[in-house]
Design a protein around this motif. Structure first.
Motif, PDB file in Angstrom:
ATOM      1  N   LEU A 209       0.866  -1.320  -0.023  1.00  0.00           N
ATOM      2  CA  LEU A 209      -0.012  -0.083  -0.069  1.00  0.00           C
ATOM      3  C   LEU A 209       0.846   1.144  -0.035  1.00  0.00           C
ATOM      4  N   TYR A 210       1.861   1.177   0.988  1.00  0.00           N
ATOM      5  CA  TYR A 210       2.817   2.458   0.909  1.00  0.00           C
ATOM      6  C   TYR A 210       3.708   2.711  -0.250  1.00  0.00           C
ATOM      7  N   LYS A 211       4.001   1.528  -1.035  1.00  0.00           N
ATOM      8  CA  LYS A 211       4.876   1.548  -1.954  1.00  0.00           C
ATOM      9  C   LYS A 211       3.887   2.267  -3.264  1.00  0.00           C
ATOM     10  N   LYS A 212       2.375   2.024  -3.342  1.00  0.00           N
ATOM     11  CA  LYS A 212       1.720   2.697  -4.048  1.00  0.00           C
ATOM     12  C   LYS A 212       1.685   4.290  -3.898  1.00  0.00           C
ATOM     13  N   VAL A 213       1.386   4.629  -2.756  1.00  0.00           N
ATOM     14  CA  VAL A 213       1.365   6.104  -2.385  1.00  0.00           C
ATOM     15  C   VAL A 213       2.761   6.532  -2.863  1.00  0.00           C
ATOM     16  N   GLN A 214       3.878   5.964  -2.680  1.00  0.00           N
ATOM     17  CA  GLN A 214       5.060   6.858  -2.715  1.00  0.00           C
ATOM     18  C   GLN A 214       5.217   6.753  -4.582  1.00  0.00           C
ATOM     19  N   GLN A 215       4.464   5.758  -5.090  1.00  0.00           N
ATOM     20  CA  GLN A 215       4.790   6.014  -6.712  1.00  0.00           C
ATOM     21  C   GLN A 215       3.898   6.888  -7.041  1.00  0.00           C
ATOM     22  N   TYR A 216       2.544   7.157  -6.657  1.00  0.00           N
ATOM     23  CA  TYR A 216       1.845   8.019  -6.735  1.00  0.00           C
ATOM     24  C   TYR A 216       2.435   9.542  -6.539  1.00  0.00           C
ATOM     25  N   ILE A 217       2.876   9.760  -5.438  1.00  0.00           N
ATOM     26  CA  ILE A 217       3.467  10.891  -5.261  1.00  0.00           C
ATOM     27  C   ILE A 217       4.598  11.232  -6.149  1.00  0.00           C
ATOM     28  N   SER A 218       5.338  10.263  -6.487  1.00  0.00           N
ATOM     29  CA  SER A 218       6.258  10.566  -7.508  1.00  0.00           C
ATOM     30  C   SER A 218       5.859  10.483  -8.851  1.00  0.00           C
ATOM     31  N   ASP A 219       4.985   9.791  -9.128  1.00  0.00           N
ATOM     32  CA  ASP A 219       4.420  10.145 -10.479  1.00  0.00           C
ATOM     33  C   ASP A 219       3.679  11.447 -10.618  1.00  0.00           C
ATOM     34  N   GLN A 220       3.234  11.949  -9.673  1.00  0.00           N
ATOM     35  CA  GLN A 220       2.453  13.247  -9.659  1.00  0.00           C
ATOM     36  C   GLN A 220       3.381  14.446  -9.330  1.00  0.00           C
ATOM     37  N   ALA A 221       4.713  14.240  -9.077  1.00  0.00           N
ATOM     38  CA  ALA A 221       5.559  15.043  -8.879  1.00  0.00           C
ATOM     39  C   ALA A 221       5.112  15.954  -7.743  1.00  0.00           C
ATOM     40  N   LEU A 222       4.660  15.563  -6.787  1.00  0.00           N
ATOM     41  CA  LEU A 222       3.976  16.376  -5.662  1.00  0.00           C
ATOM     42  C   LEU A 222       5.200  16.889  -4.686  1.00  0.00           C
ATOM     43  N   ILE A 223       6.396  16.219  -4.798  1.00  0.00           N
ATOM     44  CA  ILE A 223       7.465  16.758  -4.036  1.00  0.00           C
ATOM     45  C   ILE A 223       8.921  16.613  -4.656  1.00  0.00           C
ATOM     46  N   LEU A 224       9.607  17.193  -3.995  1.00  0.00           N
ATOM     47  CA  LEU A 224      11.046  17.104  -4.538  1.00  0.00           C
ATOM     48  C   LEU A 224      11.941  16.552  -3.366  1.00  0.00           C
ATOM     49  N   PRO A 225      12.190  15.224  -3.287  1.00  0.00           N
ATOM     50  CA  PRO A 225      12.827  14.676  -2.021  1.00  0.00           C
ATOM     51  C   PRO A 225      14.288  15.016  -2.307  1.00  0.00           C
ATOM     52  N   VAL A 226      14.817  15.556  -1.159  1.00  0.00           N
ATOM     53  CA  VAL A 226      16.211  16.216  -1.082  1.00  0.00           C
ATOM     54  C   VAL A 226      17.042  15.155  -0.788  1.00  0.00           C
ATOM     55  N   TYR A 227      17.354  15.286   0.582  1.00  0.00           N
ATOM     56  CA  TYR A 227      18.432  14.597   1.317  1.00  0.00           C
ATOM     57  C   TYR A 227      17.723  13.636   2.408  1.00  0.00           C
ATOM     58  N   VAL A 228      18.707  12.428   2.847  1.00  0.00           N
ATOM     59  CA  VAL A 228      18.267  11.669   3.907  1.00  0.00           C
ATOM     60  C   VAL A 228      19.149  12.487   5.065  1.00  0.00           C
ATOM     61  N   PHE A 229      18.777  12.791   6.156  1.00  0.00           N
ATOM     62  CA  PHE A 229      19.807  13.449   7.151  1.00  0.00           C
ATOM     63  C   PHE A 229      20.650  12.291   8.153  1.00  0.00           C
ATOM     64  N   PRO A 230      21.622  12.702   7.772  1.00  0.00           N
ATOM     65  CA  PRO A 230      22.625  11.936   8.536  1.00  0.00           C
ATOM     66  C   PRO A 230      22.999  12.489  10.149  1.00  0.00           C
ATOM     67  N   TYR A 231      22.564  11.777  11.067  1.00  0.00           N
ATOM     68  CA  TYR A 231      23.112  12.528  12.258  1.00  0.00           C
ATOM     69  C   TYR A 231      24.672  12.317  12.443  1.00  0.00           C
ATOM     70  N   THR A 232      25.443  13.335  12.659  1.00  0.00           N
ATOM     71  CA  THR A 232      26.722  13.244  12.708  1.00  0.00           C
ATOM     72  C   THR A 232      27.036  13.764  13.999  1.00  0.00           C
ATOM     73  N   VAL A 233      28.294  12.699  14.360  1.00  0.00           N
ATOM     74  CA  VAL A 233      28.784  13.309  16.017  1.00  0.00           C
ATOM     75  C   VAL A 233      30.248  13.338  15.624  1.00  0.00           C
ATOM     76  N   ALA A 234      30.876  14.397  16.168  1.00  0.00           N
ATOM     77  CA  ALA A 234      32.381  14.249  16.374  1.00  0.00           C
ATOM     78  C   ALA A 234      32.484  14.104  17.528  1.00  0.00           C
ATOM     79  N   ALA A 235      33.650  13.260  17.778  1.00  0.00           N
ATOM     80  CA  ALA A 235      33.845  12.914  19.249  1.00  0.00           C
ATOM     81  C   ALA A 235      35.463  12.698  19.406  1.00  0.00           C
ATOM     82  N   GLY A 236      35.822  12.881  20.680  1.00  0.00           N
ATOM     83  CA  GLY A 236      37.253  12.452  20.986  1.00  0.00           C
ATOM     84  C   GLY A 236      37.411  11.190  20.644  1.00  0.00           C
ATOM     85  N   ARG A 237      38.834  10.839  20.499  1.00  0.00           N
ATOM     86  CA  ARG A 237      39.303   9.422  20.226  1.00  0.00           C
ATOM     87  C   ARG A 237      38.865   8.516  21.547  1.00  0.00           C
TER      88      ARG A 237
END
Ligand SMILES: Nc1ncnc2c1ncn2[C@@H]1O[C@H](COP(=O)(O)OP(=O)(O)OP(=O)(O)O)[C@@H](O)[C@H]1O
Ligand SMILES: Nc1ncnc2c1ncn2[C@@H]1O[C@H](COP(=O)(O)OP(=O)(O)OP(=O)(O)O)[C@@H](O)[C@H]1O
Ligand SMILES: [Mg+2]
Ligand SMILES: [Mg+2]
Lengths: 525, 311, 678, 311
Positions: free
Chosen positions: A475-503
């Protein structure tokens, strides 16, 4: 082994804990957050940053495993009723809140009832708990949760930090002030919060109910955990580099590249799940209610180049309305749309928009403009995306008015005054799509896309209650395809949570939402 | 004297009440809704939002809210934050020392640097020192604090590891923010002191002092500087006010606790009670600075002292 | 051992934004121990800079000693290292300045500034120095010196401060005391006291004094020898008596002629030096005086006359010294005989009405005018009142010139402003042509403005620096007439010529003019709309003597031509006498005596008038103890009860302390408010 | 004369500041450099240089296309974050835009922010100050208390709320900066008016019966304006900086061609990896502020009639 625990953490450089060593007890982890939590009362919080702290202070009934499945936490078993109108949960019997209050069915009932009590002024928690109606205490450690309507997302939402369980004793005692004196069942207990500076937590020595998936089910290795609030990027990263803090979140891409070569620091990164950063067309505004116009934009915008340029290869490009890792994610959409200026121009020509002297298209005396709204400050360089898109749209004769505002709430959610607006959401269940694409009846309420299509509504409604995972996914695949076909959105990026840490920081892992798990962390001498 | 104090207090009070009322009106006229910025509007239903408004008393009419506000304030109740729902007064009081400390430290730096550069600059007008001091002063007033702040962090924290990059505990954390902020003030004070010194150096009494055979140093520092400070004090007072305002940015850059950051956050969240609490604080500081300025006048200038105290 | 001060061919350059200019060129003079030398000359002639150079204070003021020598007791000063010069200052050479108010650091006590001076030169316990300071103050005649030590400069009167400065100067026991116009800022009665003090100190301490002044009267009273400077050069020098009586330089005789003395008859035209002193940047070649000199020849234009010996210790820098000396003698002869001859002629030239004021109608009348300025108040301080004018009645007849004299703060200017209704009175009324003058702001006010005009004291401060003089002079025309721009320009041109300026100068700005020229502009503006009455408030006080004479002449001419009535306010008694028909004397807000001009000088009835007259340097009464006023003018905030002068009056009695004297007639048209008129 | 003693005190104080703060060097100003020594900062050479700099910047603002080698919007994604080189004299930014061209094109808006906000501030502040100073009495008190209130409310709060109320945009940024500068201008103007009102030529003009309005317009205003205008030249720089500060706090405007403040604030995150992105815009601000100040100083000397008169 690699980053222990069931996290999707991929160590970008010098994986934390790669030198498989035995955990060391003691020490304090200082962790710089980019923004300040609003409150430490999960019922009332509206911010993701608060959830990072909730993870240390509280536990949830369920947890989301790395593979996306639900796992036991404070609830050991759960069962849906026939028809999905109620769930019965068995709770652990060995859990105590940090103030000594026993954790039991009454406590869960108190928590959930107080969320739906208007007096509590609950916010996001209330939305997550929807359609919760009431609780029945079956016995000391068994509770039945009744729903207004069936919901497949409900159970999954119980794994979300905003539905963490608070101590009823403390919550009742402190009332409005509870958010500054939180008491949970988590591996760390609250010590102090000095606003805009730091939140101090100390080890909860009694903790013995860590998730089975976690390498450490007992008390934390760390003696203390201190969150520092450091809004300025350069300062946050400088703090790690100068050793003033041991870890800092959200590392800007340009520093990621630099930190990868820093012998004193390591970089941890994990992609978050839910809905990627997505630009929504406002379907109620002309001419973006027309498919061809949206497609023209879709073809004109070279998101690949934008993501690569701005994030210097550290962010992944998004292709669908949900991120990988979410049930039903449609991989087939990846790489489908390629930028094609000629096509874009052709589409607009078809619609009768003709280029004027200034290169901007005109139709019926009106210029082809796109009102692009984005929030301030420039979080994750989203304003820069807008700037690049504006340039690219100019090439096909669209004038983009970029409005950067601090008051997104008013501009977007009150006045719905945008043609294109970007949003992302951390979520565990595809059902969240409903809040973006399902039609609405209530007055004054609408979704970001403003889509109203009975077919989509049907899929989404079906998805909400479909108990069979595979069918749901379809069902959700159908929704995704619909959204894509209808160009409802511009999906941009997947947010990576980044952490800088000491060694010295070892064992820092993240849950699928990208929230850090502190119970497993230890400091290598 | 008592009457003077009373009338001064009254006018200060008027200004403070005026500021609070102004802020109240601005916020009332402001479009947008604090509740919307408190929740995730994509997923929270309108009833919830309406309920929150009700709970926070945002639905009541203007005059009612204004009256309640001032009424409560008379009883020492500044209300609760809309966002974290904690009482405003303790929330702000907790942040006040850090901000005051930063303001004081940067003022000190500004004054010391300003005077240390301004005096030789005036005395050797047209010379190398003068040129250098003027350039330094102009750099001070032409560099944004966030920029110089970050630069300081990169140099002294990241590269040299001498000073902590962030935080507000301990003297070490005070150094860089105070420098970044103080430098700006120093820029104006250098100009001011220089100009003022030049003015005083042209006064006939300076010739008398020299004619008496006094050492140049004594002439410049004991006599000329003291006279030059009289007009400079008002500017210094204004600079202190500006530095207080500058803490908004500096506290963010150096991730210090403080009223400035609270203010910035509260404005974004349209958290009126907190904003009013902060304005109450800044108004008091402003009034206090004015008082200090007047006191230092009296300390520097006996003419004012005698006039104020006597008769 | 002591050889005093020797200045030889001293040349001083000053750096200005327009380049280096020479302020003083090759001046030479000596001062022997115990001698008083006066440096006289008009403003800008280089007196101050020369005296500062002696202490090397020019170092701090863009100045540089470009040539010549300064020797004190045989020691060269011009090349001394800085620290040694500093040791000299305040110890061997001390200096006192023109404006005592400005010469003390306002934020330290008098005491600390005196002690500081002593400590600059010797190590001694503070308490000892403190005590010495008290003694010094006592010595210069300051009452309650212990108290004064603790006071701030702002709390002392000018006369007191000048004494304190003298005390400070004496603290190092100097060989040479330089006094740069030490009395110009002070009231006449106080000036007399200070000059007397200086003389006395010189005698008792054996100092030399270099006294700088532009007042030949002062020089006459004080100097052993006089050095006359003109445009940075010495014009003439020699023993005082001889220089003053038989000048050998045309400039000196010009100065002497310009100065108003009692020998000059009222209403007579003064023999002013034409033109004005040159600026530093545009010094004429040759003899610098030649553009203004009657004897100027080609030689004067081409070569600089050296300072040559004229015999009997006299030096003069003039190619025509002998002719000049002869001319001067002739002039003074003429001055001596002229009065008898020309007086009737002069009086005939005056409008008839001006001579017998009684007969002609009264133009302006004040009736019991009072003006009280509230001060302080608010901020918790007690409200107090300055009695600036306190019940003055007087009348000025059509065509008459009424002179008003009195010391600073006596209320002359205030009275003037009240008469013109530029300020509203607290009490009383002003009648103009028999009708009450409409107060400021009322509808009729503007109309009367045309008839009543002012010439202001400060010719620079009262013109808008941004306006050119054409606009400045035309302003009243714009207000009161409907002339077109061209007509206005024409009228302004006329006016400029009438006051002795060129009509083509309309587009110039005030700063391009000299002080005397600016005052002419002020006069042109005042007469632009043909007024009936002119208030001249200290209209010539700020000007140099030579220029002052030109302006006085101009004023008199205009008054005669235009038939003006005027009120002439000045503190220079000679000027007032010269120009006025009647004179009123004010003291602390009250009129104390009114008399026809000559009568007042001949037979002053009020002790205060007498004191004023005796304080004129060089006057017959000068230095006569019995006639000088003691102390200083009391504060107008709480004027003394009874007769206001009783605190300073040499003949005051109990009655004076109790009862306020009424005006009594002591002669024809001569009244005085005194219980014991002289 | 009609104002209270307190008002007189403040006005006197402000006058002193004004005079001294503007580095007025009295005639015969002291300095010890003798003729032979090298004179640094020789006023005319420096002013000349400053004039050249400002002319260049004005040229940039008017015809940036003549000077900039690239289009400021051209995003060359193949050449991002490039260090200064022959091709890109000041390097490229994270979009691959040429930093030099950006600065050149950004001049227009930067100057506009500076000039417009100063203009508005001077206009409003000057008018209010004039009203207060000339009318005196109650109006004066009320206006000045109002200014106090405005001063007490932190400028950043005003700016943030104005931006929030009117929406972002160059115009509103300008307005925000302008309004927070109003009290300063108003005070200086008031002090100046009070001082000029007492000048001899005003008295003289009144004495010939000129109308008060004509005195105000023809005498008082022209003579009061100079310090305000000099203050305005200083304001030019600080307005641009204030704009940068707002940009830092996230209140800027996303324009196609960012102004210097925005460049600086947007580029600050790259200080460690690409210092040139925000350093050069910073230097542009400094250059502008420096030049304007030098010219302002010189101009003040030129318009000061007292100094014009002297040798
Ligand atoms: N520091 C200086 N810089 C430039 N010019 C100066 C300086 N000091 C004096 N002068 C000029 O030198 C000339 C002589 O000045 P000085 O003060 O010695 O005159 P003065 O005879 O004392 O006049 P006054 O009677 O007005 O006091 C004047 O033209 C003056 O403008
Ligand atoms: N506007 C005013 N406000 C308060 N006091 C004033 C004012 N004008 C004058 N006075 C005071 O009134 C007294 C008389 O002043 P006025 O100027 O009339 O004296 P004067 O005789 O003209 O003195 P001078 O010779 O110094 O010009 C002085 O004590 C003065 O301080
Ligand atoms: Mg002099
Ligand atoms: Mg007077």
């Amino acid at each position: 082994g690699p980053a222990p625990g069931g996290s999707t953490a991929k160590a970008a450089s010098g994986t934390a804990g790669s030198a498989a060593s035995t955990p060391v007890q003691g020490g304090e982890l200082t962790y710089a957050l980019a923004t300040s939590p609003d409150t430490l009362d999960p019922r009332r919080s509206g911010l993701a940053v608060s959830v990072r702290v909730f993870g240390a202070l509280y536990d949830t009934l369920l947890i989301r495993n790395a593979d996306g499945s639900l796992g036991p936490s404070l609830a050991t078993e759960w069962k849906a009723s026939e028809g999905g109108l109620s769930y019965t949960l068995k709770l652990r019997d060995d859990v105590k809140f940090q103030d000594g209050t026993p954790f039991n069915a009454e406590a869960v009932k108190y928590n959930f009832d107080s969320i739906i009590d208007p007096e509590t002024k609950a916010a996001n928690a209330l939305a997550l708990l929807h359609p919760y109606k009431s609780s029945e205490v079956i016995d000391e450690h068994t509770i039945k949760l009744n729903l207004e309507t069936p919901s497949q997302a409900f159970l999954g939402n119980l794994s979300q930090g905003m539905l963490s369980l608070v101590s009823p004793t403390a919550a009742q005692k402190d009332g409005e002030n509870y958010g500054k004196n939180p008491v949970g069942t988590g591996p760390f207990k609250f010590v102090s919060w000095s606003e805009n500076a730091e939140i101090k937590l100390a080890k909860n020595p009694d903790y013995a109910w860590g998730s089975a998936e976690s390498p450490n089910t007992g008390a934390a290795y760390l003696d203390a955990l201190t969150f520092k609030i450091v809004p300025e990027e350069a300062t946050r990263i400088g703090g790690v580099q100068s050793g003033q803090v041991l870890a800092a979140e959200t590392v800007p891409p340009q520093n990621v590249v630099a930190l990868q070569n820093d012998p004193n620091a390591q970089l941890l990164q994990t992609n978050t799940i839910g809905f990627p950063y997505t630009l929504f067309f406002n379907l109620e505004h002309e001419p973006w209610n027309e498919l061809k116009a949206r497609q023209a934009v879709q073809y004109a915008v070279d998101l690949d180049s934008i993501v690569k340029t701005l994030y210097l290869g550290t962010y992944e490009r998004a292709w669908s309305s949900v991120t990988p890792g979410i049930l039903g994610y449609d991989e087939s959409l990846e790489g489908q749309i390629k930028p094609d200026t000629a096509k874009a121009n052709a589409l607009l020509d078809e619609l009768g928009w003709v280029k004027g002297a200034d290169g901007i298209r005109v139709k019926d005396g009106k210029k082809l403009t796109l009102h692009y709204v984005d929030g301030s400050p420039n979080r994750e360089k989203r304003n820069d995306i807008a700037a690049m898109i504006r340039e690219q749209l100019k090439a096909i004769g669209i004038e983009t008015e970029v409005e950067i505002t601090q008051d997104i709430a008013t501009v977007v959610y009150q006045n719905w005054d945008y043609d294109l607006y970007g949003n992302s959401q951390v979520n565990s269940d595809p059902h969240g799509l409903a809040s973006f694409y399902h039609s609405t009846e209530e007055e004054g309420r609408r979704t970001l896309s403003g889509l109203s299509d009975p077919q989509v509504d049907e899929w989404l409604d079906q998805g909400a209650i479909e108990p069979d995972e595979a069918k749901r996914a379809e069902l959700y695949k159908k929704v995704q395809q619909y959204i894509s076909d209808q160009a409802l959105i511009l999906p941009v990026y997947v947010f990576p949570y980044t952490v800088a840490a000491g060694r010295s920081v070892q064992g820092l892992a993240f849950d699928p939402f990208g929230y850090p798990i502190f119970n497993d962390v230890y400091l290598q001498k | 004297m008592l009457q003077a104090i009373a009338s001064r207090l009254a006018s200060s009070l008027l200004v403070i009440v005026g500021s609070l009322a102004l802020v109240f009106c601005i916020f009332y006229l402001l479009p947008g809704d604090p509740v919307l910025s408190m929740v995730d509007p994509t997923s929270v239903s309108p009833e919830v939002i309406e309920n929150l408004r009700e709970q926070l008393g945002l639905n009541r009419p203007f005059h009612e809210r204004l009256l309640t506000y001032f009424g409560d304030m008379l009883t020492g109740d500044f209300g609760r934050s809309l966002v974290g729902s904690e009482p405003v007064l303790p929330k702000i009081l907790h942040q006040v020392p850090a901000t005051l400390l930063l303001t004081a430290a940067s003022s000190l730096i500004a004054i010391v640097v300003g005077v240390a550069l301004g005096v030789p600059s005036a005395v050797r007008k047209g010379g190398l020192i003068d040129f250098a001091a003027r350039i330094v002063g102009l750099f001070g007033i032409s560099m944004p604090t966030f920029w110089s702040g970050i630069l300081l962090i990169l140099i002294f924290s990241v590269q040299l590891k001498w000073l902590p990059a962030m935080g507000s505990d301990g003297w070490a954390t005070l150094v860089m923010p105070a420098l970044a902020l103080g430098f700006v003030g120093a820029g104006s004070i250098v100009r001011m002191v220089r100009g003022s010194m030049l003015e005083v150096l042209g006064e006939p009494f300076v010739t008398t002092l020299r004619a008496k055979g006094l050492r140049e140093r004594l002439v410049q520092y004991k006599h000329v500087l003291r006279n030059a400070l009289i007009p400079a004090v008002t500017l210094i007072g204004m600079q202190i006010g500006d530095m207080l305002a500058g803490t908004v940015i500096i506290e963010t850059v150096f991730s210090r606790q403080g009223v400035g950051r609270i203010l910035a956050d509260a404005i974004m969240a349209k958290d009126l009670p907190v904003v009013q609490g902060v304005v109450f604080f800044t108004a008091i500081v402003y009034v206090g600075i004015n008082l200090l300025v007047d006191l230092s006048y009296a300390a520097i200038d006996p003419r004012i002292r005698r006039r104020g105290a006597g008769q | 051992m002591k050889t005093g001060l020797e200045v030889k061919e001293l040349t001083i350059d000053v750096h200005t934004p327009r380049g280096t200019l020479t302020a003083v060129s090759e001046i030479s003079f000596d001062i022997a121990p115990g001698e008083t030398v006066c440096l006289v000359g008009e403003s800008g002639s280089g007196k101050t800079i020369a005296s500062k150079a002696i202490m090397r204070l020019t170092d701090y003021e863009n100045g540089r000693i470009a040539g010549g020598h300064i020797r004190l007791g045989g020691q060269s000063i011009e090349s001394l290292p800085d620290h040694l010069v500093r040791g000299l200052r305040g110890r061997r050479i001390a200096m006192i300045f023109q404006e005592p108010m400005a010469a003390f650091d306002p934020v330290f006590t008098i005491g600390s500034q005196i002690v500081e001076t002593m400590r600059a030169h010797r190590r001694e316990k503070k308490s000892v120095l403190q005590q010495e300071g008290v003694e010094l103050l006592r010595r210069v005649g300051i009452p309650e010196p212990e108290l004064r030590m603790k006071q701030y400069p702002g709390e002392l009167s000018g006369g007191m401060l000048q004494r304190a400065m003298i005390a400070m100067a004496l603290s190092g026991g100097p060989e040479l005391l330089i006094a740069d116009e030490p009395t110009t800022a002070l009231d006449v009665t106080v000036q007399a006291q200070i000059l007397e003090l200086l003389d006395e100190l010189k005698e008792s301490l054996g100092m030399s004094i270099l006294l700088i002044t532009h007042d030949l009267g002062v020089a006459a009273q004080m100097a052993d020898r006089i050095v006359v400077l003109y445009a940075g050069r010495v014009a003439e020098q020699g023993p005082a008596a001889e220089v003053l009586t038989a000048p050998r330089h045309p400039y000196t005789s010009g100065l002497l002629n310009s100065a108003l003395t009692q020998d000059i008859r009222r209403g007579e035209r003064l023999r002013a030096i034409e033109g004005s002193p040159p600026g530093l940047a545009d010094m004429p070649g040759g003899c610098r005086f030649h553009p203004r000199c009657a004897y100027a020849s080609d030689r004067c234009r081409e070569s600089v006359p050296p300072l040559s010996d004229q015999g009997s210790g006299r030096l003069a820098a003039c190619w025509h010294a002998d002719e000049a000396a002869a001319g001067a003698a002739a002039a003074s002869f003429a001055a001596a005989v002229q009065p008898e001859v020309s007086r009737p002629l002069l009086q005939a030239a005056l409008p008839v009405a001006a001579i017998n004021g009684k007969a002609s109608p009264i133009l302006l009348e004040a009736q019991n005018l009072k003006k009280h300025y509230p001060i302080g108040g608010g901020w918790g301080r007690r409200k107090r009142v300055i009695h600036a004018v306190d019940g003055v009645s007087l009348s000025i007849a059509e065509g008459e010139t009424f002179g008003l004299v009195g010391e600073s703060g006596s209320g002359k200017s205030t009275l003037g402003r009240l008469l013109l209704q530029l300020e509203s009175q607290t009490e009383g009324r002003v009648l103009y042509g028999g009708e009450e003058l409409s107060p400021q702001g009322s509808r009729r006010w503007r109309e009367t403005r045309r008839d009543l005009q002012i010439i202001h004291q400060d010719p620079y401060g009262t013109v808008d620096p941004r306006w050119n003089i054409g606009e400045i002079i035309a302003e009243p025309l714009g207000v009161h007439t409907k002339l077109t721009a061209a007509e206005r320009r024409g009228r302004v041109g006329e006016l400029l010529e009438q006051v002795g300026l060129q009509s083509s100068w309309q587009d110039r700005y005030p700063h391009e003019f000299s002080g005397g020229q600016r005052q002419r502009i002020g006069i042109a503006r005042a007469i632009a709309v043909n007024p009936r009455f002119i208030l001249a408030d200290e209209a010539v006080s700020a000007l140099d003597v030579s220029v002052q004479a030109q302006i006085v002449n101009l004023l008199q001419d205009l008054q005669r031509q235009l038939g003006l009535t005027s009120l002439f306010i000045a503190h220079g008694l000679q000027v007032v006498r010269h120009i006025s028909n009647r004179i009123g004397v004010m003291y602390l807000g009250k009129l104390v005596e009114v008399a026809p001009s000559e009568e007042l000088f001949r037979r002053p009835a009020h002790p205060y008038t007498r004191a004023l007259l005796s304080s004129i340097p060089g006057s017959p009464q000068a230095g006569n103890e019995t006639f000088t006023a003691k102390g200083e003018i009391p504060s107008p905030m709480n004027p003394p009860a009874g007769c206001r002068f009783h605190t300073r009056c040499p003949i005051a009695t109990d009655l004076c302390r109790r009862a306020e004297p009424a005006f009594v007639s002591v002669g024809s048209g001569h009244t005085a408010a005194c219980h014991y008129p002289l | 004369m009609k104002h209270s003693a307190a008002a007189a005190k403040t006005s006197g104080r402000l006058r002193r500041i004004r005079q001294a703060g503007l580095d007025k060097a009295p005639c015969g100003a002291q300095h010890r450099t003798s003729g032979t020594k090298l004179r640094f900062g020789s006023a005319d050479v420096l002013t000349g240089l400053a004039g050249i700099a400002v002319s260049f910047l004005v040229l940039c603002a008017l015809v940036p296309g003549w000077i900039a080698p690239y289009s400021p919007t051209e995003m060359n994604t193949a050449a991002i974050l490039q260090a200064p080189s022959v091709l890109h004299p000041l390097g490229t930014d994270y979009f691959g835009r040429d930093v030099f061209s950006l600065i050149v094109y950004g001049t227009r808006d930067s100057l506009l922010i500076g000039i417009c906000s100063v203009l508005v501030g001077v206009l409003i502040g000057g008018t209010l100050g004039t009203l207060a100073g000339y009318a005196g009495g109650k109006l004066d008190t009320v206006l000045m208390r109002l200014m106090d209130v405005l001063l007490t409310v932190p400028g950043i709060l005003l700016a943030l709320t104005i931006a929030a109320a009117l929406g972002p945009g160059l115009r509103n940024i300008v307005l925000a900066i302008a309004i927070s500068s109003v009290p300063g201008y108003a005070r200086v103007m008031r002090g100046q008016i009070l001082a000029i009102r007492r000048r001899g030529y005003v008295f003289a003009s009144r004495a010939i019966g000129a109308r008060p309005s004509s005195i105000l317009i023809r005498h008082v205003l022209p003579n009061s304006a100079a310090p305000l205008l000099v203050m305005a030249t200083l304001g030019l720089g600080s307005s641009i900086l204030a704009g940068a500060g707002l940009s830092f706090l996230g209140l800027g405007v996303l324009k196609e061609i960012p102004d210097w403040g925005a460049l600086l604030s947007q580029g600050r995150g790259y200080l460690t990896v690409a210092w040139w992105i925000c350093t050069f815009p910073g230097l542009a601000i400094t250059l502008f502020v420096l030049s304007i100040n030098l010219i302002g100083d010189r101009w003040r000397d030129a318009v000061d009639p007292k100094r014009k008169g002297k040798v």
